[in-house]
Structures are given as C-alpha cells and as structure tokens.
Motif scaffolding. Structure first.
Motif, short mmCIF file in Angstrom:
data_model
loop_
_atom_site.label_atom_id
_atom_site.label_comp_id
_atom_site.label_asym_id
_atom_site.label_seq_id
_atom_site.Cartn_x
_atom_site.Cartn_y
_atom_site.Cartn_z
N CYS A 30 0.87 -1.17 0.00
CA CYS A 30 0.00 0.00 0.00
C CYS A 30 0.91 1.22 0.00
CB CYS A 30 -0.91 0.01 1.22
SG CYS A 30 -2.15 -1.29 1.21
N PHE A 31 0.79 2.01 -1.05
CA PHE A 31 1.57 3.24 -1.17
C PHE A 31 0.62 4.41 -0.96
CE2 PHE A 31 3.80 0.07 -3.68
CZ PHE A 31 5.10 0.22 -3.24
N VAL A 32 1.03 5.35 -0.14
CA VAL A 32 0.17 6.48 0.20
C VAL A 32 0.73 7.77 -0.38
CG1 VAL A 32 -0.92 7.77 2.08
CG2 VAL A 32 -0.48 5.31 2.34
N ASP A 33 -0.13 8.48 -1.10
CA ASP A 33 0.23 9.79 -1.64
C ASP A 33 -0.36 10.82 -0.68
OD1 ASP A 33 0.58 12.17 -2.98
OD2 ASP A 33 -0.52 11.56 -4.79
N PHE A 34 0.50 11.49 0.06
CA PHE A 34 0.06 12.45 1.07
C PHE A 34 -0.14 13.86 0.50
CE2 PHE A 34 2.03 9.18 3.75
CZ PHE A 34 1.00 8.96 4.65
N GLU A 35 0.07 14.05 -0.79
CA GLU A 35 -0.07 15.37 -1.38
C GLU A 35 -1.51 15.89 -1.37
OE1 GLU A 35 2.17 17.68 -2.57
OE2 GLU A 35 3.64 16.40 -1.60
N PRO A 36 -2.51 15.09 -1.76
CA PRO A 36 -3.88 15.64 -1.73
C PRO A 36 -4.35 15.90 -0.30
CG PRO A 36 -3.83 13.47 -2.81
CD PRO A 36 -2.47 13.73 -2.24
N GLU A 37 -5.37 16.73 -0.18
CA GLU A 37 -5.93 17.01 1.15
C GLU A 37 -6.35 15.72 1.83
OE1 GLU A 37 -9.70 19.36 3.15
OE2 GLU A 37 -9.00 19.97 1.16
N HIS A 38 -6.96 14.83 1.06
CA HIS A 38 -7.33 13.50 1.55
C HIS A 38 -6.41 12.51 0.84
CE1 HIS A 38 -10.84 15.16 3.49
NE2 HIS A 38 -11.12 15.80 2.38
#
Length: 92
Positions: A15-23
């Motif tokens: 599971c890779f998480v993109d923290f750039e968007p608000e959610h």
C-alpha cells in the motif's frame, strides 16, 4: 530495494500512500506488479545513458513511481483505492 523484485507471493500486497492531496490517496498493488515494475524500471534505467552519455552504475536501489520507466504514464491509477484486492467484501 532490489529484494522487492523477488517478492511475488499472491497474498502479498503493498500500500503506497500519496500524502499530497488534502485526503491522501492509497494505491494497493499486488507484490507481483511491484516486482515487475521496479525490475523493468531499473533495467530501462541501466540501459539508458546518463549525463554526458556515461553508463549508469548497478545499484540495489529501486523506484516505483507513476512515471516508471517502461510503463505508460498514469499506469498507477488502476491501483488507486483497490481495497478489493485485499478485502473483497470492502465497500466504499
């Protein structure tokens, strides 16, 4: 890392998480897909000349990115929020 090219068990996922968007967005990828992608990216990188035409040196470092070498841009989108891979009964 190089070792991730060999982790291909069917019941193993990343599971890779993109923290750039608000959610933040989560990309759920089967280990086999990660292994194939980082292997292709690294192989393509090694075959591509670096600065001043010099060859790239072998390294254990591997990259997984939306613009991975050898893949179509945006390829990662099909894995966005694919919780059904690990929890088939999951509903949004």
């Amino acid at each position: 890392q190089e070792k991730h090219e060999y982790l291909i068990e069917e019941d193993f996922f990343y599971c890779f998480v993109d923290f750039e968007p608000e959610h933040p967005d989560v990309y759920v990828l089967p280990a086999r897909v990660v292994a194939e992608t980082i292997s292709l990216d690294h192989k393509t990188w090694l075959e591509t000349p670096g600065k001043n035409g010099s060859a790239h040196n072998e390294t254990k470092f591997r990259r997984l990115r939306n613009k991975s070498l050898g893949k179509q841009p945006g390829w990662l989108e099909e894995y966005k929020e694919r919780w059904d891979f690990i929890a088939p009964e999951h509903e949004d």
